[in-house]
Scaffold this active site. Structure first.
Site, PDB file in Angstrom:
ATOM      1  N   THR A   1       0.821  -1.362  -0.064  1.00  0.00           N
ATOM      2  CA  THR A   1       0.116  -0.018   0.217  1.00  0.00           C
ATOM      3  C   THR A   1       0.638   1.275   0.128  1.00  0.00           C
ATOM      4  O   THR A   1       1.930   1.124   0.589  1.00  0.00           O
ATOM      5  CB  THR A   1      -0.929  -0.352   1.353  1.00  0.00           C
ATOM      6  OG1 THR A   1      -1.843  -1.274   0.988  1.00  0.00           O
ATOM      7  CG2 THR A   1      -1.755   1.450   1.268  1.00  0.00           C
ATOM      8  N   GLY A   2       0.604   2.364  -0.867  1.00  0.00           N
ATOM      9  CA  GLY A   2       1.346   3.409  -0.735  1.00  0.00           C
ATOM     10  C   GLY A   2       1.545   3.735  -2.154  1.00  0.00           C
ATOM     11  O   GLY A   2       1.310   3.030  -3.051  1.00  0.00           O
TER      12      GLY A   2
ATOM     13  N   ASP B   1       6.338  -3.897  -1.256  1.00  0.00           N
ATOM     14  CA  ASP B   1       5.425  -2.922  -0.377  1.00  0.00           C
ATOM     15  C   ASP B   1       6.477  -1.819  -0.370  1.00  0.00           C
ATOM     16  O   ASP B   1       7.672  -1.798  -0.055  1.00  0.00           O
ATOM     17  CB  ASP B   1       4.988  -3.648   0.865  1.00  0.00           C
ATOM     18  CG  ASP B   1       3.771  -2.888   1.689  1.00  0.00           C
ATOM     19  OD1 ASP B   1       3.596  -3.170   2.573  1.00  0.00           O
ATOM     20  OD2 ASP B   1       3.665  -1.522   0.991  1.00  0.00           O
TER      21      ASP B   1
ATOM     22  N   ALA C   1       7.823   1.567   2.303  1.00  0.00           N
ATOM     23  CA  ALA C   1       8.147   2.056   3.804  1.00  0.00           C
ATOM     24  C   ALA C   1       8.235   3.392   3.898  1.00  0.00           C
ATOM     25  O   ALA C   1       8.354   4.137   3.000  1.00  0.00           O
ATOM     26  CB  ALA C   1       9.403   1.214   3.957  1.00  0.00           C
TER      27      ALA C   1
ATOM     28  N   GLY D   1       0.493   5.123   5.427  1.00  0.00           N
ATOM     29  CA  GLY D   1      -0.971   4.861   4.658  1.00  0.00           C
ATOM     30  C   GLY D   1      -1.890   4.260   5.432  1.00  0.00           C
ATOM     31  O   GLY D   1      -2.947   3.970   4.902  1.00  0.00           O
TER      32      GLY D   1
ATOM     33  N   GLU E   1      -0.596  -5.510   6.428  1.00  0.00           N
ATOM     34  CA  GLU E   1       0.714  -5.418   5.646  1.00  0.00           C
ATOM     35  C   GLU E   1       1.767  -6.134   6.480  1.00  0.00           C
ATOM     36  O   GLU E   1       2.516  -6.943   5.826  1.00  0.00           O
ATOM     37  CB  GLU E   1       1.485  -4.042   5.485  1.00  0.00           C
ATOM     38  CG  GLU E   1       0.675  -2.979   4.495  1.00  0.00           C
ATOM     39  CD  GLU E   1       1.268  -1.598   4.735  1.00  0.00           C
ATOM     40  OE1 GLU E   1       1.831  -1.259   5.535  1.00  0.00           O
ATOM     41  OE2 GLU E   1       1.602  -0.735   3.381  1.00  0.00           O
TER      42      GLU E   1
HETATM   43  O1  DER Z   1       1.562   2.885   4.582  1.00  0.00           O
HETATM   44  C1  DER Z   1       2.409   2.157   4.485  1.00  0.00           C
HETATM   45  O2  DER Z   1       3.151   1.271   5.080  1.00  0.00           O
HETATM   46  C2  DER Z   1       3.144   2.624   3.108  1.00  0.00           C
HETATM   47  O3  DER Z   1       3.822   1.168   2.441  1.00  0.00           O
HETATM   48  C3  DER Z   1       4.081   3.678   3.410  1.00  0.00           C
HETATM   49  O4  DER Z   1       4.991   3.303   4.387  1.00  0.00           O
HETATM   50  C4  DER Z   1       4.902   3.942   2.255  1.00  0.00           C
HETATM   51  O5  DER Z   1       4.233   5.061   1.249  1.00  0.00           O
HETATM   52  P1  DER Z   1       4.750   5.511  -0.012  1.00  0.00           P
HETATM   53  O6  DER Z   1       5.456   4.598  -1.046  1.00  0.00           O
HETATM   54  O7  DER Z   1       3.681   6.351  -0.592  1.00  0.00           O
HETATM   55  O8  DER Z   1       5.985   6.582   0.677  1.00  0.00           O
END
Ligand code: DER
Length: 224
Positions: free
Chosen positions: A28-29, A83, A85, A99, A105
């Site tokens: 996510t993100g 994912d 971070a 996010g 996650e």
């Molecule tokens: O919420 C989360 O864990 C997302 O992975 C976040 O840490 C990273 O979001 P970004 O890729 O928009 O910086």
């Protein structure tokens, strides 16, 4: 000339590890969104994989990209999770959760044979401690947990959205904890997990196997 952002370059590096037939965990993100988008292109061109999503928003993006989604509750193991971070360091410790998806996650990451973090250079630190640590709180336990967090000097701030408390996909509250420093992330993670009413937090200390980070168009791979 195709100009790709560092987030997109890191996402493409991780995409190269996806093999046909895999079950893939989708993060996510905004960085993970590049991965989902490019994976969708591969699926639409005939690449066969199945995916589980770490948030309802990622599930929506993945379905619109044509990626077959399966329900995570029916799985015990995922082959590869990719994912983003908020911050990562040389020990492959990560802070995640900006996010709001860190509860799912972390479960999907822990179920994965391999877990890859993709990030641009702004996320790298020598030792995590800059990014706030998100904590997911059962609404029933709100003020009790906030008081416990203050006793840990966590400086908790409840996340607000549209003039109301933000709620996670699970309907819980999220507080961002601005620790002054994280000299011992393992001890801090244990202290957070020990507070009843905290259902998850953003300290990922064992889940990350590889970090692909891109800075100025150059990708660096770091393995545990
Ligand atoms: O919420 C989360 O864990 C997302 O992975 C976040 O840490 C990273 O979001 P970004 O890729 O928009 O910086």
């Amino acid at each position: 000339l195709i100009h790709r952002s560092d987030k997109e370059i890191a996402a493409l590096a991780a995409l190269a590890e996806v093999e046909a037939g895999m079950t893939v965990g989708l993060g996510t993100g905004s960085t993970a969104a590049f991965f989902v988008s490019h994976l969708g292109e591969r699926v639409r061109a005939g690449f066969s994989i199945a995916a589980v999503a770490t948030s309802l928003s990622t599930e929506n993006v993945a379905r619109r990209a044509g990626i077959p989604i399966i329900a995570f509750e029916d799985l015990a193991t995922v082959d590869l999770t990719v994912d983003g971070a908020d911050e990562v360091d040389d020990r492959l410790f990560a802070i995640k959760g900006a996010g709001g998806a860190m509860l799912r996650e972390k479960i999907v990451a822990a179920s994965s044979r391999r877990m890859i973090v993709i990030a641009d250079g702004s996320k790298l630190s020598a030792a995590i401690g800059r990014a706030p640590v998100p904590v997911e709180i059962l609404p029933f336990a709100r003020e009790f947990v906030l008081a416990e967090l203050r006793r840990l000097d966590a400086e908790p701030v409840l996340r607000i959205a549209n003039d109301a408390y933000y709620h996670s996909d699970q309907g819980n509250l999220i507080a961002d904890c601005a620790f002054a420093s994280l000299p011992d992330p393992v001890a801090t993670a244990a202290a957070l997990s020990a507070i009843p009413g905290i259902l998850g937090h953003g300290l990922f200390l064992t889940e990350v196997d590889t970090i692909y980070s891109a800075n100025g168009g150059v990708v660096t791979r770091l393995d545990r």
